[in-house]
Structure formats: structure tokens, C-alpha cells
Design an enzyme around this catalytic site. Structure first.
Site, short mmCIF file in Angstrom:
data_model
loop_
_atom_site.label_atom_id
_atom_site.label_comp_id
_atom_site.label_asym_id
_atom_site.label_seq_id
_atom_site.Cartn_x
_atom_site.Cartn_y
_atom_site.Cartn_z
CE LYS A 129 -4.47 0.58 0.85
NZ LYS A 129 -5.47 -0.58 -0.15
CB THR A 133 -2.89 -3.25 -0.04
OG1 THR A 133 -4.42 -2.98 -0.72
CG2 THR A 133 -2.16 -4.33 -1.05
CG ASP A 134 -8.48 -2.20 3.50
OD1 ASP A 134 -9.36 -2.87 4.62
OD2 ASP A 134 -8.86 -1.17 3.30
CG PHE A 191 29.94 26.90 -13.62
CD1 PHE A 191 29.10 26.51 -14.86
CD2 PHE A 191 30.58 25.75 -13.02
CE1 PHE A 191 29.16 25.51 -15.49
CE2 PHE A 191 30.57 24.55 -13.62
CZ PHE A 191 30.05 24.39 -14.77
CG ASN A 236 22.26 25.21 -10.48
OD1 ASN A 236 21.82 26.26 -9.88
ND2 ASN A 236 23.59 25.41 -11.30
CG HIS A 255 19.60 27.26 -13.73
ND1 HIS A 255 20.89 27.17 -13.42
CD2 HIS A 255 18.97 25.94 -14.12
CE1 HIS A 255 21.19 25.95 -13.83
NE2 HIS A 255 20.11 25.31 -14.24
#
EC number: 1.7.3.3
Lengths: 253, 251
Positions: free
Chosen positions: B17, B63-64, B165, B206, B208
Site C-alpha cells: 500500500k 493491502t487494506d 562557475f 541547480n 537557476h
């Protein structure tokens, strides 16, 4: 199908196989032994040692705990449990077993209190061991446990010093050489670690854990080609060494 | 996890789940309240091949049920615990409670609720949402082996100067000028193996902040950039990942 089930004396067979360095075979024989005699602490103990030397602390712990159940005062079992739990970074459990070693030792039990405390402070346990070392500086085992204790607290220089003291007293203990190497490796002294592992392997050529540790120390120095060779040696002897597979995968990338 | 051989095919499966939301409040005796909000995802490795080939669900954990278990276990935790401990508790439950389950992966994202401070004093039961989320991923095997990775995500950090940079490859496709002055911003996702911190993984896009220069034929300097006005952008963004690992040698 375990070929040793039904064997008349699987413990003796297991001991012989272990002596010959055939760890995986010894494990099968010892598993047959404990199936036959579930309360045989020696069978469980040797099985635990074999698993640890085969580089499997999880299995080693499982077997050693059975050994402890069968014989709660066995010092070798208590030390082995302390070492494996230290390897698994389970501080609280490791401290409990290492305290237990002192508490059950006929010579040093007087240093410990009558009741076992609920939890342990590393500093307290270390102090007791230093007292024991002062009492008997020629007792290699005290220095060995101290070394394991200092690994727990990552005081690697102290751990290395303790193991080196122990090695002066027990220079042919292959497991002790590996302990020294592992400590040096974890404190980024890979070149020294390799020398220590080599001594361990000279004494016990089929020491899977030492082969895997060699690989790690080569990899940590960026020597990946070399490391692969060592991992493969370890895996050839124990194809179930999960850690070695993981390290190999990384070195191959 | 080991798979099964099925008519010459290798078969592996897991089911679970995703995104079960739960919040837990603990009320201390001194009147202070503690709370957490967790988003839990569960995946179980189990022996249920019959469900795939034979219409037989008798080995399937619904899954419940897994969802219900999250709430039941949260209720059982009467003492405050960390997200790591809850994840381990949950995973260990699934691998021990069901004989068919051989392994469990539990991932939890913890929402960063923080206690508010009024006039410098911590409030007893007031909280506000903080910055980064705390994440954890636990893999527990039936044998008891536990692998734990902790982490943080959505930690946004920014510096307005002392970033540049330069010296990168310049080729026939390169247009970016070198710079020694720019805004640097990123949103950090970090994870590390726990407790030995033997491997650390970092992911830092990054974000920008582009210089704004606007000019027209009549006015060449409607806006002339002087490290002051920026255009923040989402896409495309640089994506940088790195990981470091160190293996623990065993005594």
C-alpha cells in the site's frame, strides 16, 4: 539435503572440517549436530564461529545465542556475541555481552557488581576492563575485549593499541589479526590493515572474512581491480556471503 | 529477494500500500503535546505465487489490511518514537506476523511540523509547518536483518554571492559565459545508510536564477543587470547527484 544428517558423530566431523579450513562443509556438519543434540552448546558455539569466519554475523549471532542458552557462562560465546553485535553496530547488546564476559570470569567477576544492571554505559564497562588489565596485564583476552570495546566507541587508536598488546601475547591467533586489521581499516589505515589481514590469512588460508576484508581495504584505496580478486576468492569459498556480493558489485561498476 | 522458477521463467513479486497518511499525538503529563505526521508506503515480499497462477488468494495479505495495520501499530505506540523506529516496528511486524511474508520494505516521509514559539517560549500544543521532510526507508528480512536508509528531502538553500562557475569545457555548442558572481540555489535530497553512515547520497538540482537584461531599440537599458534583479526558473534545471560509500570492515 544435508549430507551429514544421520552421521554417527557430526560434531567430530564438524570439528575436523573446521580444523581443515572447510568452513561451509563444517557448517553443514555442525547443523546436523545441533539437529541431533539441540542442547549441545559446543555444537552451537562452533557453528557460530564458523558462520562468523564465513563472514555472516547474522547467522553467527543466531547460533551463538543458542550456545549461550545452553551454557550461559561460556566466555568464548559471550565474547563472540560481543564481537558480532559490535560488527552489527548494536551497541547496547554488545555492551551487555562484553560485561557478561567479565561478570562470568572466575578471576574478574569480583570487579563487577552482584546484580547485572539493566543497561550499561560504555565508559563504565571500559573502566572495569582497564581495572582487569591492570590486575592481569598478561591476560591477552582482557586486551582483546578492550579492543572490541574501543571499536564500539570508535576510539580506534586505543583499540589498535589493545589488539597489538594482545598480539604480543598471542601472535598466532588468526582471528585477532583480523580484528586488528578491521580496526585499522575502519580508521582509514588501509595499508596497515592489509598487512594484518595477510598475517591472518597466512595462519588460516580459508578465512573468508579476512578475504572479504582485504577486498574492502583495496577498494578503499581505489584499487578496484585488486579488490575484485579478493571478493571473488571469498565468494568462491562462501557463495552465500551477501556482503561480498554487494562490495563486488560496487567494485565492478 | 529470491524469486521462484516458474515454467522456465524467473518470477518475483511484491505488493503493498502506498501513501497511507497517519498522524499521532502524544500527550505528556506536563501538558505538552507532541505530534508527527507520516506518509507510509509498504511493500511486502511474500510467497503468494498461487494468486498469480491458480486463482488462489489464501496467501495474500490484503493491502487494506496493511493500511489498517499502520493505524493499529500507531495506536499501540503509546510512547513517542522516531520515524525510523516506527518504520522498523512496522516492517518487523509484517515479517513476523505472517508466515508467508519473507521481507518488508517500509518507506515513510515525515512532514516537518515544528512547535511554535510565542515570546521565546515553546507553545504546549501549537505547531507550524517547517522546511525539509525527514525520510526513511527500511528493509527487514524474516531472518531479522535490517537495512535502514535515512534522509531529508526538500531542503531548499540559497546563497546570494560567493558562487561562480568557470573553467568548464567550451566547445562549438557552448554559449554560457564564465562567471564569478551568481546566486546559487538548490533543493537538497540526501540519504544515508544508518546507523553506520556507510553510504551517503546527495541529489542537488541547480535552481537557476537568471540575470534579467531587458532592452529595446529606443531604450537599450530598460533593465540592466547588476547582480540585482533575477528571473527564477524551474525548468530546465541542472541536476547533480553524487554518492559516497565506505564499507565497514568486520572483526
Amino acid at each position: 539435503m544435508n549430507p551429514y544428517v544421520g552421521h554417527p558423530n557430526p560434531l567430530k566431523e564438524g570439528q575436523e572440517l573446521f580444523r581443515k579450513g572447510l568452513l561451509s562443509e563444517a557448517i553443514l556438519a555442525l547443523e546436523a549436530e545441533v539437529l541431533k543434540n539441540p542442547n549441545n552448546s559446543e555444537g552451537w558455539r562452533l557453528l557460530g564461529i564458523a558462520h562468523a569466519e564465513n563472514d555472516d554475523d547474522q547467522q553467527a549471532i543466531a547460533a551463538m545465542m543458542k550456545a549461550e542458552e545452553a551454557d550461559p557462562t561460556n566466555l568464548e560465546v559471550l565474547l563472540a556475541l560481543g564481537v558480532s553485535h559490535t560488527n552489527e553496530l548494536e551497541q547496547a547488546a554488545a555492551l551487555r555481552y562484553l560485561y557478561g564476559w567479565l561478570h562470568h570470569h572466575p578471576k574478574y567477576k569480583a570487579l563487577t557488581s552482584l546484580e547485572t544492571p539493566e543497561s550499561f554505559y560504555h565508559a563504565d564497562v571500559a573502566r572495569l576492563y582497564n581495572d582487569a588489565a591492570e590486575m592481569s596485564p598478561e591476560d591477552a583476552d582482557v586486551h582483546i575485549v578492550l579492543g572490541v570495546l574501543y571499536n564500539l566507541s570508535r576510539e580506534y587508536d586505543r583499540a589498535i593499541a589493545s589488539f597489538q598488546t594482545a598480539l604480543k601475547l598471542k601472535p598466532h591467533d588468526y582471528s585477532l589479526w583480523n580484528k586488528l586489521g578491521a580496526t585499522q581499516a575502519n580508521s582509514v589505515q588501509s595499508a596497515d590493515a592489509i598487512l594484518a589481514y595477510q598475517r591472518a590469512l597466512d595462519l588460516k588460508p580459508n578465512y573468508v572474512r579476512a578475504w572479504a576484508n582485504m577486498g574492502i581495504s583495496y577498494a578503499n584505496q581505489g584499487m578496484y581491480e585488486d579488490s575484485i580478486r579478493y571478493y571473488v576468492r571469498a565468494l568462491a569459498m562462501n557463495p552465500k556471503a551477501d556482503n561480498a556480493w554487494q562490495y563486488l558489485r560496487i567494485s565492478l561498476r | 529477494m529470491a524469486g521462484k522458477e516458474l515454467d522456465g521463467f524467473h518470477f518475483e513479486q511484491m505488493h503493498g500500500k502506498d501513501r497511507v497518511r497517519v498522524a499521532r499525538v502524544w500527550r505528556a503529563r506536563d501538558g505538552r503535546h507532541f505530534m508527527v505526521e507520516w506518509n507510509v508506503s509498504i511493500s511486502l515480499f511474500s510467497d503468494c505465487i498461487a494468486a498469480y497462477v491458480r486463482d488462489d488468494n489464501s496467501d495474500i495479505v490484503a493491502t487494506d489490511t496493511m493500511k489498517n495495520t499502520v493505524y493499529a501499530k500507531a495506536k499501540e505506540c503509546t510512547e513517542q518514537l522516531s520515524v525510523e523506529d516506527f518504520a522498523i516496528l512496522l516492517a518487523k511486524h509484517f515479517t513476523s506476523f505472517y508466515s508467508q511474508v519473507s521481507g518488508a520494505i517500509v518507506k515513510i516521509v515525515e512532514k516537518p511540523w515544528e512547535r511554535v514559539y510565542i515570546d521565546g517560549q515553546p507553545h504546549e500544543h501549537g505547531f507550524k509547518l517547517g522546511s525539509e521532510k525527514h525520510t526513511v526507508e527500511v528493509f527487514v528480512k524474516k531472518s531479522g536483518a535490517v537495512k535502514l536508509v535515512s534522509g531529508i528531502e526538500e531542503l531548499s538553500v540559497l546563497k546570494t554571492t560567493k558562487s561562480g562557475f568557470e573553467g568548464f569545457i567550451r566547445d562549438k555548442y557552448t554559449a554560457l559565459p564564465e562567471t564569478r558572481e551568481r546566486i546559487l540555489a538548490t533543493e537538497v535530497t540526501a540519504s544515508w545508510r544508518f546507523p553506520d553512515i556507510s553510504a551517503v547520497q546527495l541529489k542537488m538540482p541547480n535552481l537557476h536564477f537568471l540575470p534579467v537584461n531587458i532592452s529595446s531599440k529606443d531604450n537599450p537599458a530598460i533593465v540592466k543587470f547588476n547582480d540585482d534583479v533575477f528571473l527564477p526558473t524551474d525548468d530546465p534545471h541542472g541536476s547533480i547527484q553524487a554518492s559516497l560509500s565506505h564499507f565497514w570492515s568486520r572483526m
